[in-house]
Structures are given as C-alpha cells and as structure tokens.
Design a protein around this motif. Structure first.
Motif, PDB file in Angstrom:
ATOM      1  N   GLY A  22       0.766  -1.234   0.000  1.00 24.40           N
ATOM      2  CA  GLY A  22       0.000   0.000   0.000  1.00 24.40           C
ATOM      3  C   GLY A  22       0.798   1.284   0.000  1.00 24.40           C
ATOM      4  N   GLU A  44      -6.809  -1.055  -7.063  1.00 24.08           N
ATOM      5  CA  GLU A  44      -7.539   0.205  -7.186  1.00 24.08           C
ATOM      6  C   GLU A  44      -8.256   0.558  -5.892  1.00 24.08           C
ATOM      7  OE1 GLU A  44      -8.992   1.069 -11.600  1.00 24.08           O
ATOM      8  OE2 GLU A  44      -9.680  -0.888 -10.879  1.00 24.08           O
ATOM      9  N   ALA A  45      -8.810  -0.443  -5.203  1.00 20.66           N
ATOM     10  CA  ALA A  45      -9.486  -0.197  -3.928  1.00 20.66           C
ATOM     11  C   ALA A  45      -8.498   0.332  -2.893  1.00 20.66           C
ATOM     12  CB  ALA A  45     -10.154  -1.468  -3.429  1.00 20.66           C
ATOM     13  N   THR A  46      -7.308  -0.237  -2.864  1.00 20.25           N
ATOM     14  CA  THR A  46      -6.254   0.257  -1.961  1.00 20.25           C
ATOM     15  C   THR A  46      -5.879   1.687  -2.321  1.00 20.25           C
ATOM     16  OG1 THR A  46      -5.386  -1.973  -1.645  1.00 20.25           O
ATOM     17  CG2 THR A  46      -3.893  -0.146  -1.154  1.00 20.25           C
ATOM     18  N   GLU A  48      -7.706   3.906  -3.846  1.00 16.84           N
ATOM     19  CA  GLU A  48      -8.800   4.838  -3.554  1.00 16.84           C
ATOM     20  C   GLU A  48      -8.764   5.290  -2.094  1.00 16.84           C
ATOM     21  OE1 GLU A  48     -10.808   6.512  -5.530  1.00 16.84           O
ATOM     22  OE2 GLU A  48      -9.883   5.542  -7.252  1.00 16.84           O
ATOM     23  N   GLU A  49      -8.277   4.436  -1.212  1.00 16.52           N
ATOM     24  CA  GLU A  49      -8.111   4.838   0.186  1.00 16.52           C
ATOM     25  C   GLU A  49      -7.102   5.980   0.283  1.00 16.52           C
ATOM     26  OE1 GLU A  49      -8.670   5.257   4.119  1.00 16.52           O
ATOM     27  OE2 GLU A  49      -9.883   4.008   2.785  1.00 16.52           O
ATOM     28  N   ALA A  50      -6.040   5.911  -0.512  1.00 18.48           N
ATOM     29  CA  ALA A  50      -5.043   6.993  -0.534  1.00 18.48           C
ATOM     30  C   ALA A  50      -5.638   8.272  -1.108  1.00 18.48           C
ATOM     31  CB  ALA A  50      -3.817   6.562  -1.333  1.00 18.48           C
ATOM     32  N   ARG A  52      -8.829   9.126  -0.689  1.00 22.64           N
ATOM     33  CA  ARG A  52      -9.633   9.646   0.421  1.00 22.64           C
ATOM     34  C   ARG A  52      -8.759  10.313   1.492  1.00 22.64           C
ATOM     35  NH1 ARG A  52     -12.582   5.137  -0.993  1.00 22.64           N
ATOM     36  NH2 ARG A  52     -11.538   3.736   0.461  1.00 22.64           N
ATOM     37  N   GLU A  53      -7.544   9.798   1.655  1.00 26.26           N
ATOM     38  CA  GLU A  53      -6.607  10.387   2.617  1.00 26.26           C
ATOM     39  C   GLU A  53      -5.864  11.597   2.042  1.00 26.26           C
ATOM     40  OE1 GLU A  53      -4.027   7.205   3.803  1.00 26.26           O
ATOM     41  OE2 GLU A  53      -5.664   6.099   4.762  1.00 26.26           O
TER      42      GLU A  53
END
Length: 98
Positions: A22, A44-46, A48-50, A52-53
């Motif tokens: 990640g 891509e899901a991982t 997308e967390e970045a 959001r951060e």
C-alpha cells in the motif's frame, strides 16, 4: 498482460505507483504488478483509500511490459513520458526514450 496502478502525488504532482503493502513509489520497478482483473480491482481499492486520505489523485491502472532483465516499461508513449518524470519541456526533454 501485467498491470500496475499509477497516480499523482497530491503534494507535488509527481507520478507515483502503488507498491506492495500500500505504499507509493516513484520507481515503476518497485510497483505492485498484477495479472487478473480482480487483482487490478483490489489494487484500485487500496489506491482509492489513498485518494480519500488526500495522498494521491488521478488513480488508474496501466498495462506494462516486464522484460527478461527485470526492467519494467509502460506500454503507451504517454505512460513512458510520465514514468520518465519529465512532463515539462526542458532542454533535456527530447532525450526521453520513446
């Protein structure tokens, strides 16, 4: 065909690649490589967390070619330019291998 996930780091705009675990790296060789569509979606899901951060922006997968010597090359000319980290015209810009 192998793929990696790329984005731009939000604080300075530098092209980065999602690495195993990640983290983000500027070196495409260190990027997490996946083969299947399900694996791409997981990366891509991982990523997308970045987003959001507010660490990166403009996340997307891109196909790559892994050569016998371990070098990694993006398939498209656009991505080769991005991977070279030379996205502005300078006197040495024309030395980018395409």
């Amino acid at each position: 065909m192998p793929s990696v996930v790329t984005a731009n780091r939000l604080d300075d705009g530098i092209v980065v690649y999602l690495a195993p675990g990640g983290a983000w790296t500027e070196d495409i060789v260190e990027a997490a490589r996946v083969e299947s569509e399900d694996e791409v979606k997981a990366l891509e899901a991982t990523a997308e967390e970045a987003v959001r951060e507010r660490l990166v922006i403009s996340v997307y997968p891109m196909p790559i070619e892994v050569k016998d010597d371990g070098t990694v090359d993006p398939i498209s000319v656009r991505e080769r330019i991005r991977a070279s980290h030379r996205t502005t015209l300078t006197k040495d810009w024309y030395d980018v291998p395409l």
